[in-house]
Design a protein around this motif. Structure first.
Motif, mmCIF file in Angstrom:
data_model
loop_
_atom_site.group_PDB
_atom_site.id
_atom_site.type_symbol
_atom_site.label_atom_id
_atom_site.label_comp_id
_atom_site.label_asym_id
_atom_site.label_seq_id
_atom_site.Cartn_x
_atom_site.Cartn_y
_atom_site.Cartn_z
ATOM 1 N N TYR A 31 9.214 -15.096 -29.314
ATOM 2 C CA TYR A 31 7.937 -15.823 -29.280
ATOM 3 C C TYR A 31 7.401 -15.858 -27.861
ATOM 4 O O TYR A 31 6.218 -15.701 -27.623
ATOM 5 C CB TYR A 31 8.143 -17.229 -29.829
ATOM 6 N N ASN A 32 8.299 -16.130 -26.895
ATOM 7 C CA ASN A 32 7.903 -16.041 -25.488
ATOM 8 C C ASN A 32 9.130 -15.833 -24.612
ATOM 9 O O ASN A 32 10.273 -15.882 -25.091
ATOM 10 C CB ASN A 32 7.107 -17.285 -25.028
ATOM 11 N N GLN A 34 10.606 -17.009 -20.672
ATOM 12 C CA GLN A 34 10.366 -17.969 -19.590
ATOM 13 C C GLN A 34 11.255 -17.640 -18.397
ATOM 14 O O GLN A 34 12.432 -17.316 -18.565
ATOM 15 C CB GLN A 34 10.640 -19.396 -20.083
ATOM 16 N N GLN A 51 3.817 -15.245 -23.124
ATOM 17 C CA GLN A 51 3.822 -15.191 -24.583
ATOM 18 C C GLN A 51 4.091 -13.754 -25.029
ATOM 19 O O GLN A 51 3.843 -12.807 -24.279
ATOM 20 C CB GLN A 51 2.474 -15.668 -25.139
ATOM 21 N N GLN A 54 1.445 -11.159 -24.508
ATOM 22 C CA GLN A 54 0.993 -10.887 -23.148
ATOM 23 C C GLN A 54 1.874 -9.835 -22.478
ATOM 24 O O GLN A 54 3.023 -9.634 -22.861
ATOM 25 C CB GLN A 54 1.012 -12.180 -22.316
ATOM 26 N N SER A 95 11.580 -17.034 -32.886
ATOM 27 C CA SER A 95 10.650 -17.670 -33.808
ATOM 28 C C SER A 95 11.350 -18.828 -34.518
ATOM 29 O O SER A 95 12.555 -19.016 -34.387
ATOM 30 C CB SER A 95 10.160 -16.658 -34.840
ATOM 31 N N ASN A 97 11.176 -22.117 -34.069
ATOM 32 C CA ASN A 97 11.622 -23.246 -33.257
ATOM 33 C C ASN A 97 13.106 -23.204 -32.916
ATOM 34 O O ASN A 97 13.754 -24.239 -32.750
ATOM 35 C CB ASN A 97 11.293 -24.578 -33.941
ATOM 36 N N SER B 94 11.036 -30.273 -24.826
ATOM 37 C CA SER B 94 9.898 -29.367 -24.999
ATOM 38 C C SER B 94 9.074 -29.813 -26.191
ATOM 39 O O SER B 94 9.543 -30.583 -27.048
ATOM 40 C CB SER B 94 10.375 -27.920 -25.209
ATOM 41 N N GLY B 97 6.913 -25.349 -31.041
ATOM 42 C CA GLY B 97 5.903 -24.297 -31.111
ATOM 43 C C GLY B 97 5.983 -23.298 -29.984
ATOM 44 O O GLY B 97 5.562 -22.161 -30.127
ATOM 45 N N ASP B 99 4.550 -23.072 -26.938
ATOM 46 C CA ASP B 99 3.402 -22.706 -26.118
ATOM 47 C C ASP B 99 3.472 -23.276 -24.711
ATOM 48 O O ASP B 99 2.637 -22.968 -23.868
ATOM 49 C CB ASP B 99 2.105 -23.174 -26.784
ATOM 50 N N GLN B 100 4.450 -24.158 -24.470
ATOM 51 C CA GLN B 100 4.628 -24.759 -23.159
ATOM 52 C C GLN B 100 6.075 -24.563 -22.729
ATOM 53 O O GLN B 100 6.955 -24.484 -23.571
ATOM 54 C CB GLN B 100 4.311 -26.269 -23.215
#
Lengths: 112, 113
Positions: A31-32, A34, A51, A54, A95, A97, B94, B97, B99-100
């Motif tokens: 999903y992303n 970091q 993300q 991106q 994905s 969560n 957190s 989702g 997004d942060q």
């Protein structure tokens, strides 16, 4: 199961040099991604979040790229300074969560 | 300012003793996490919670217990069953989702007397 690898484990560079830290992950369904910084005896500080849709993110002298299909990310630090000395960790979020999966980090020393 | 507060910063445990590490956040985050960090190792997930009164085991839950009675608080108990508790413990939170970024506290260092 997702696995995250960071190479090298440690890096020492002279002040002013540009450098690249590498992060690879085994499952491209993320999903992303970091990037964090950790100073000795402290918690982690978020640097950049990319993300999955991106290709890169920039913050000051830091630029992070993401190639999801090849399972790779790089953190580029321009004009390194002694204050950049820290451990840098990358982590990927899957994905549904699921929790972040962390690499073991790269310990960076910038020598004045 | 919003953030995560971990206490105490240093903690010592005697043989056979349970100890509890505190973690409080005022970021209004739904999810909270506990990690263990050993020298030369990355972060290993102990427990996490995405909603009040519910939590899930992470990769190394044996010898630890948690509770989530309030959204702001996620205490971790290191029980006497954890035979090698000496480590640096980090709490994080957190939004759901993704997004942060995840936020971290400053950690608690636990040692054995």
């Amino acid at each position: 199961k997702q696995e995250v690898t960071q190479i090298p484990a440690a890096l020492s560079v002279p002040e002013g040099e540009n450098l690249v830290l590498n992060c690879s992950f085994t499952d491209s369904a993320i999903y992303n991604l970091q990037w964090f910084r950790q100073d000795p005896g402290k918690g982690l500080t978020s640097l950049l979040l990319i993300q999955s849709s991106q290709r890169e993110q920039t913050s000051g002298r830091l630029n992070a790229s993401l190639d999801k299909s090849s399972g790779r990310s790089t953190l580029y630090i321009a004009a390194s300074q002694p204050g950049d000395s820290a451990t840098y960790l990358c982590a990927v979020l899957g994905s549904g969560n699921t929790p972040l999966v962390f690499g073991k980090g790269t310990r960076l020393s910038v020598i004045a | 300012d919003g953030g995560i507060t971990q206490s105490p910063k240093y903690l010592f445990r005697k043989e056979g003793q349970n100890v509890t590490l505190s973690c409080e956040q005022n970021l209004n985050h739904d999810a909270m996490y506990w990690y263990r960090q050993d020298p030369g190792q990355g972060l290993r997930l102990i427990y996490y919670s995405q909603i009040v009164n519910d939590f899930q085991k992470g990769d190394i839950a044996e010898g630890y217990s948690v509770s989530r009675e309030k959204k702001e608080s996620f205490p971790l108990t290191v029980t006497s069953a954890q035979k090698n508790p000496t480590a640096f413990y980090l709490c994080a939170s957190s939004i759901l989702g993704g997004d942060q970024p995840q936020h971290f506290g400053d950690g608690t260092r636990l040692s054995i007397l």
